[in-house]
Design a protein around this motif. Structure first.
Motif, PDB file in Angstrom:
ATOM      1  N   GLN A  78     -32.706  20.175  36.082  1.00 34.81           N
ATOM      2  CA  GLN A  78     -34.020  20.542  36.202  1.00 34.81           C
ATOM      3  C   GLN A  78     -34.345  21.786  35.594  1.00 34.81           C
ATOM      4  O   GLN A  78     -33.443  22.707  35.464  1.00 34.81           O
ATOM      5  CB  GLN A  78     -34.573  20.573  37.881  1.00 34.81           C
ATOM      6  CG  GLN A  78     -33.666  21.521  38.846  1.00 34.81           C
ATOM      7  CD  GLN A  78     -34.163  21.599  40.466  1.00 34.81           C
ATOM      8  OE1 GLN A  78     -33.425  21.070  41.041  1.00 34.81           O
ATOM      9  NE2 GLN A  78     -35.576  22.193  40.234  1.00 34.81           N
ATOM     10  N   THR A  79     -35.347  21.904  35.011  1.00 27.61           N
ATOM     11  CA  THR A  79     -36.061  22.760  34.138  1.00 27.61           C
ATOM     12  C   THR A  79     -37.538  23.093  34.427  1.00 27.61           C
ATOM     13  O   THR A  79     -38.224  22.180  34.625  1.00 27.61           O
ATOM     14  CB  THR A  79     -35.888  22.513  32.474  1.00 27.61           C
ATOM     15  OG1 THR A  79     -36.321  21.172  32.396  1.00 27.61           O
ATOM     16  CG2 THR A  79     -34.277  22.211  32.476  1.00 27.61           C
TER      17      THR A  79
ATOM     18  N   ILE B 271     -42.511  20.696  36.681  1.00 31.19           N
ATOM     19  CA  ILE B 271     -41.102  20.891  36.558  1.00 31.19           C
ATOM     20  C   ILE B 271     -40.336  19.740  36.402  1.00 31.19           C
ATOM     21  O   ILE B 271     -40.793  18.435  36.735  1.00 31.19           O
ATOM     22  CB  ILE B 271     -40.400  21.535  38.278  1.00 31.19           C
ATOM     23  CG1 ILE B 271     -41.409  22.572  38.626  1.00 31.19           C
ATOM     24  CG2 ILE B 271     -38.987  21.814  38.034  1.00 31.19           C
ATOM     25  CD1 ILE B 271     -41.024  23.112  39.951  1.00 31.19           C
ATOM     26  N   LYS B 272     -39.328  19.691  35.408  1.00 33.25           N
ATOM     27  CA  LYS B 272     -38.915  18.335  35.115  1.00 33.25           C
ATOM     28  C   LYS B 272     -37.468  18.157  35.724  1.00 33.25           C
ATOM     29  O   LYS B 272     -36.714  19.147  35.951  1.00 33.25           O
ATOM     30  CB  LYS B 272     -38.748  18.379  33.691  1.00 33.25           C
ATOM     31  CG  LYS B 272     -39.925  18.243  32.916  1.00 33.25           C
ATOM     32  CD  LYS B 272     -39.832  18.243  31.419  1.00 33.25           C
ATOM     33  CE  LYS B 272     -40.845  18.239  30.570  1.00 33.25           C
ATOM     34  NZ  LYS B 272     -41.115  17.882  29.267  1.00 33.25           N
ATOM     35  N   CYS B 273     -37.037  16.901  35.965  1.00 32.37           N
ATOM     36  CA  CYS B 273     -35.950  16.646  36.584  1.00 32.37           C
ATOM     37  C   CYS B 273     -35.251  15.297  36.162  1.00 32.37           C
ATOM     38  O   CYS B 273     -35.981  14.298  35.988  1.00 32.37           O
ATOM     39  CB  CYS B 273     -36.164  16.455  38.247  1.00 32.37           C
ATOM     40  SG  CYS B 273     -34.392  15.972  39.041  1.00 32.37           S
ATOM     41  N   GLU B 274     -33.826  15.447  35.933  1.00 32.65           N
ATOM     42  CA  GLU B 274     -33.599  14.199  35.124  1.00 32.65           C
ATOM     43  C   GLU B 274     -32.037  14.165  35.803  1.00 32.65           C
ATOM     44  O   GLU B 274     -31.472  15.136  36.049  1.00 32.65           O
ATOM     45  CB  GLU B 274     -33.177  14.324  33.788  1.00 32.65           C
ATOM     46  CG  GLU B 274     -32.371  13.479  32.970  1.00 32.65           C
ATOM     47  CD  GLU B 274     -32.065  13.536  31.442  1.00 32.65           C
ATOM     48  OE1 GLU B 274     -32.360  14.775  31.030  1.00 32.65           O
ATOM     49  OE2 GLU B 274     -31.594  12.712  30.839  1.00 32.65           O
TER      50      GLU B 274
ATOM     51  N   TRP C 172     -38.043  15.371  45.683  1.00 34.37           N
ATOM     52  CA  TRP C 172     -38.250  16.889  45.433  1.00 34.37           C
ATOM     53  C   TRP C 172     -38.202  17.354  46.762  1.00 34.37           C
ATOM     54  O   TRP C 172     -38.772  16.861  48.162  1.00 34.37           O
ATOM     55  CB  TRP C 172     -39.605  16.843  44.848  1.00 34.37           C
ATOM     56  CG  TRP C 172     -39.474  16.841  43.503  1.00 34.37           C
ATOM     57  CD1 TRP C 172     -39.841  15.757  42.631  1.00 34.37           C
ATOM     58  CD2 TRP C 172     -39.032  17.972  42.537  1.00 34.37           C
ATOM     59  NE1 TRP C 172     -39.791  16.080  41.182  1.00 34.37           N
ATOM     60  CE2 TRP C 172     -39.082  17.150  41.268  1.00 34.37           C
ATOM     61  CE3 TRP C 172     -38.323  18.958  42.718  1.00 34.37           C
ATOM     62  CZ2 TRP C 172     -38.742  17.889  40.123  1.00 34.37           C
ATOM     63  CZ3 TRP C 172     -38.023  19.950  41.519  1.00 34.37           C
ATOM     64  CH2 TRP C 172     -38.047  19.130  40.316  1.00 34.37           C
TER      65      TRP C 172
ATOM     66  N   HIS D  11     -35.714  10.128  35.969  1.00 41.82           N
ATOM     67  CA  HIS D  11     -36.668  11.278  35.863  1.00 41.82           C
ATOM     68  C   HIS D  11     -37.610  11.208  36.814  1.00 41.82           C
ATOM     69  O   HIS D  11     -38.194  10.090  37.159  1.00 41.82           O
ATOM     70  CB  HIS D  11     -37.296  11.184  34.349  1.00 41.82           C
ATOM     71  CG  HIS D  11     -36.490  11.434  33.255  1.00 41.82           C
ATOM     72  ND1 HIS D  11     -35.852  10.354  32.819  1.00 41.82           N
ATOM     73  CD2 HIS D  11     -36.023  12.346  32.547  1.00 41.82           C
ATOM     74  CE1 HIS D  11     -35.079  10.631  31.627  1.00 41.82           C
ATOM     75  NE2 HIS D  11     -35.140  11.964  31.609  1.00 41.82           N
TER      76      HIS D  11
ATOM     77  N   ASN E 289     -40.649  14.002  37.817  1.00 39.99           N
ATOM     78  CA  ASN E 289     -41.146  15.290  37.299  1.00 39.99           C
ATOM     79  C   ASN E 289     -42.155  15.698  38.529  1.00 39.99           C
ATOM     80  O   ASN E 289     -42.733  14.850  39.000  1.00 39.99           O
ATOM     81  CB  ASN E 289     -41.970  15.226  36.271  1.00 39.99           C
ATOM     82  CG  ASN E 289     -40.872  14.796  34.949  1.00 39.99           C
ATOM     83  OD1 ASN E 289     -39.639  15.355  34.913  1.00 39.99           O
ATOM     84  ND2 ASN E 289     -41.338  14.018  34.147  1.00 39.99           N
TER      85      ASN E 289
ATOM     86  N   CYS F 281     -34.721  19.345  42.834  1.00 37.37           N
ATOM     87  CA  CYS F 281     -34.799  17.778  42.774  1.00 37.37           C
ATOM     88  C   CYS F 281     -33.290  17.203  43.187  1.00 37.37           C
ATOM     89  O   CYS F 281     -32.317  18.020  43.288  1.00 37.37           O
ATOM     90  CB  CYS F 281     -34.796  17.658  41.371  1.00 37.37           C
ATOM     91  SG  CYS F 281     -34.755  15.848  40.695  1.00 37.37           S
TER      92      CYS F 281
ATOM     93  N   GLY G  55     -30.084  19.211  42.264  1.00 38.07           N
ATOM     94  CA  GLY G  55     -29.892  20.199  41.220  1.00 38.07           C
ATOM     95  C   GLY G  55     -30.049  21.541  41.522  1.00 38.07           C
ATOM     96  O   GLY G  55     -29.754  21.982  42.781  1.00 38.07           O
TER      97      GLY G  55
ATOM     98  N   THR H 225     -35.326  25.217  40.895  1.00 40.13           N
ATOM     99  CA  THR H 225     -36.435  26.017  40.118  1.00 40.13           C
ATOM    100  C   THR H 225     -37.146  26.971  41.027  1.00 40.13           C
ATOM    101  O   THR H 225     -37.728  26.578  41.960  1.00 40.13           O
ATOM    102  CB  THR H 225     -37.515  25.225  39.591  1.00 40.13           C
ATOM    103  OG1 THR H 225     -36.793  24.270  38.641  1.00 40.13           O
ATOM    104  CG2 THR H 225     -38.465  25.749  38.780  1.00 40.13           C
TER     105      THR H 225
END
Lengths: 118, 110
Positions: A6-7, A21-24, A34, A73, A75, A91, A110, A113
């Motif tokens: 996550q970023t 916030i992104k998650c993969e 989340w 993904h 987000n 995530c 993850g 964040t």
């Protein structure tokens, strides 16, 4: 290779801003989540998606909107950020959507964040 | 919903066996018991899962009595690196029965 990434790791922003916030996940899992962890370390589920479809939506303000373009993904977009949104957001993913059977239903998280709203 | 209760914190020394007990009086028939470990600045990590009796893996053992109203996570010979928060979780995964308890902060001292 990181299984659930996550970023960004840290996000500092002003009240009223909109942020994402992104998650993969590269585990091939069908379900993604989340979670929010507050300063007292309580970990609460916010959303759950299975194959891009929303299956859990806890009592979360509608300023929070998850988006799942594909099953790898999930987000999280947050509008009009408030001071109380400051927390660590995690995530996670799992293999089986879950029927309560338990077996193999491990959550992979993850690294989080850290969101700070000033 | 099956709520869990754990001690807020525990102290131990290196080399000791640590047992952390979790109470879950309202556990449902289909619920599994799962334990997670969380280090600072990281997400929780799965440790062990069980339904009844005893489960053992390379990291820990999980003891579940016949009535399943409690469970005990056993960490053999802890080291400093086992200092973390341990969460007991009861239920399925993608259901609204997902409840993480308050967790137990285990502090291992030299």
């Amino acid at each position: 290779d990181t299984a659930v990434s996550q970023t960004p790791k840290y996000l500092v922003t002003q009240m009223g801003n909109d942020k994402s916030i992104k998650c993969e996940q590269n585990l091939g899992h069908d379900t993604m989540y989340w979670y929010k962890q507050d300063s007292k370390k309580f970990l609460k589920i916010m959303f759950s998606y299975n194959n891009k479809e929303l299956i859990i939506n806890e009592t979360v303000p509608n300023r929070f909107s998850p988006k799942s373009p594909d099953k790898a993904h999930l987000n999280l977009h947050i509008n009009s950020l408030e001071l109380g949104d400051s927390a660590v957001y995690f995530c996670a993913s799992s293999l089986i959507p879950g029927t309560g059977s338990g077996a193999n239903e491990k959550l992979f998280f993850g690294s989080g964040t850290q969101l700070s709203v000033l | 919903l099956a709520k869990t209760t754990q001690p807020i914190s525990m102290d131990s020394y290196e080399g000791q066996e640590v047992n952390i007990t979790c109470s879950h009086n309202n556990i449902a028939t289909n619920d599994y018991i799962t334990w997670y470990q969380q280090f600072p600045s990281q997400g929780p990590r799965f440790i062990i899962q069980g339904y009844k009796t005893k489960v053992t893996n390379e990291v820990a053992s999980l003891f579940i009595p016949a009535d399943r109203k409690s469970s005990t996570l056993s960490l053999p010979r802890v080291s400093l690196s086992d200092t973390a928060v341990y969460y007991c979780l009861v239920g399925g995964v993608a259901t609204n029965k997902l409840i993480f308890g308050t967790g137990t902060l285990l502090a291992v001292q030299p």
